[in-house]
Design a protein around this motif. Structure first.
Motif, mmCIF file in Angstrom:
data_model
loop_
_atom_site.group_PDB
_atom_site.id
_atom_site.type_symbol
_atom_site.label_atom_id
_atom_site.label_comp_id
_atom_site.label_asym_id
_atom_site.label_seq_id
_atom_site.Cartn_x
_atom_site.Cartn_y
_atom_site.Cartn_z
ATOM 1 N N ILE A 211 0.815 -1.204 0.000
ATOM 2 C CA ILE A 211 0.000 0.000 0.000
ATOM 3 C C ILE A 211 0.855 1.264 0.000
ATOM 4 O O ILE A 211 0.496 2.277 -0.594
ATOM 5 C CB ILE A 211 -0.970 -0.016 1.211
ATOM 6 C CG1 ILE A 211 -1.993 1.120 1.133
ATOM 7 C CG2 ILE A 211 -0.223 0.016 2.524
ATOM 8 C CD1 ILE A 211 -2.993 0.991 0.018
ATOM 9 N N CYS A 212 2.017 1.214 0.656
ATOM 10 C CA CYS A 212 2.976 2.337 0.667
ATOM 11 C C CYS A 212 4.265 1.846 0.015
ATOM 12 O O CYS A 212 5.327 1.786 0.652
ATOM 13 C CB CYS A 212 3.220 2.819 2.088
ATOM 14 S SG CYS A 212 1.742 3.450 2.931
ATOM 15 N N ALA A 213 4.168 1.492 -1.262
ATOM 16 C CA ALA A 213 5.211 0.713 -1.932
ATOM 17 C C ALA A 213 6.573 1.378 -1.929
ATOM 18 O O ALA A 213 7.597 0.691 -1.984
ATOM 19 C CB ALA A 213 4.786 0.411 -3.368
ATOM 20 N N ARG A 214 6.631 2.713 -1.869
ATOM 21 C CA ARG A 214 7.923 3.398 -1.937
ATOM 22 C C ARG A 214 8.526 3.667 -0.567
ATOM 23 O O ARG A 214 9.604 4.277 -0.469
ATOM 24 C CB ARG A 214 7.766 4.720 -2.694
ATOM 25 C CG ARG A 214 7.252 4.551 -4.124
ATOM 26 C CD ARG A 214 7.210 5.877 -4.857
ATOM 27 N NE ARG A 214 6.556 5.747 -6.158
ATOM 28 C CZ ARG A 214 5.486 6.430 -6.535
ATOM 29 N NH1 ARG A 214 4.937 7.307 -5.712
ATOM 30 N NH2 ARG A 214 4.961 6.248 -7.737
ATOM 31 N N ALA A 215 7.868 3.237 0.483
ATOM 32 C CA ALA A 215 8.364 3.505 1.837
ATOM 33 C C ALA A 215 9.668 2.751 2.094
ATOM 34 O O ALA A 215 9.818 1.595 1.718
ATOM 35 C CB ALA A 215 7.324 3.106 2.880
#
Length: 308
Positions: A211-215
């Protein structure tokens, strides 16, 4: 280096895999010359109390054996201390282990990795998210996904994963946007009608949903993913993309990178690492280098000398 370390075990994790996993993990650690003490609480509060006692007592490491819930509980004991965290991931989702490149459902390999890391001093300093006194490693969820959790937690039948699949179908039928007020860092609050808002210290939750793939877990920032107004048909069409993180390019999705965020919405519960935090409003802060993770190499944040 302190030779006594603590296995922090959830025997029910992964439908009973937690109890079975403790044995090969402990054997690998003992074979490497460590003295292993096992902590199993009567319930979550008792388990956390025992883990904190071990940390205060100077244990050489706290090794969480279970799933993301057990890792979350262990974080409450080790965050902000010099005691490193090890992970033997045998739960259902294992998002924290996947995000950090640790073995999944291979307790022997995980135990050997922990032993080698302790001897070599391989500790990666990772950020954590914090809400009040509560720490989290992966994602704080709110909105549609937290309503699914709310409903699933209220249901007595069916049991296991099927319960949450049914809860998802019920909530999907009642899909609606929620009026959020969001404050990013020290900026002005803004309002948005959103299906869900997720705050990621790490990239995924729910067993691989990015859901927050670039975290990233070592950049000192939180990734905020806002899914705006979305029909049931569109949500179902886009949903499979969350496993690759390609949903971030959808027109209904906006993202932000911040050091802190405050979320407010009526009737919405926040969940972090799958555990309920309470109703919004909630303020989330990134805490850089809040925990030392035992890894198979120095990691991007550098090696930390062995303690003890």
């Amino acid at each position: 280096m302190t030779s006594e370390i603590t296995l922090f075990v959830n025997p029910a994790a992964g439908r009973g895999r937690g109890a079975a996993a403790a044995q090969p993990a402990a054997r690998a650690l003992r074979d490497a010359g460590f003295t292993v003490r096992t902590v199993v609480g009567a319930d979550a509060d008792d388990a956390l109390s025992r883990a904190r006692h071990a940390v205060r007592g100077g244990t050489g490491a706290l090794i969480a054996v279970g799933g993301d819930g057990m890792v979350s509980l262990a974080l409450q004991a080790v965050a902000g201390t010099p005691v490193p965290l090890g992970v033997v991931a045998v739960g259902t989702g294992n998002d924290f282990a996947r995000a950090t490149g640790l073995p999944v459902r291979d307790p022997g390999a995980a135990g050997r990795l922990v032993a080698e890391a302790l001897k070599a001093g391989h500790q990666r300093a990772l950020d954590l998210g914090r809400v009040g006194e509560r720490w989290f490693g992966s994602v704080l969820a709110s909105g549609f996904d937290s309503r699914v959790n709310d409903r699933g937690n209220r249901m007595r039948r069916p049991t296991g994963r099927l319960k949450y699949d049914l809860a998802l179908l019920v909530e999907l039928a009642a899909l609606r946007t929620v009026p959020y007020t969001i404050t990013l860092d020290a900026g002005e609050p803004f309002e948005v009608a959103a299906t869900l808002v997720a705050v990621g210290n790490g990239p995924s939750y729910g067993g691989g949903m990015r859901i927050c793939a670039r975290a990233a877990l070592d950049d000192g920032l939180l990734d905020v993913t806002v899914v705006g107004e979305c029909s049931r048909r569109e949500l179902l069409r886009v949903f499979p993309r969350v496993y690759k993180g390609t949903h971030l390019g959808h027109p209904a999705v906006t993202t932000h990178r911040v050091r802190s965020v405050t979320l407010d919405a009526p009737g919405v519960t926040g969940y972090a690492d799958g555990e309920p935090l309470g109703p919004l409003p909630l303020t989330v802060r990134a805490v850089p280098e809040a925990v030392r993770l035992l890894t198979d190499g120095p990691g991007t944040a550098g090696a930390v000398p062995p303690t003890g």
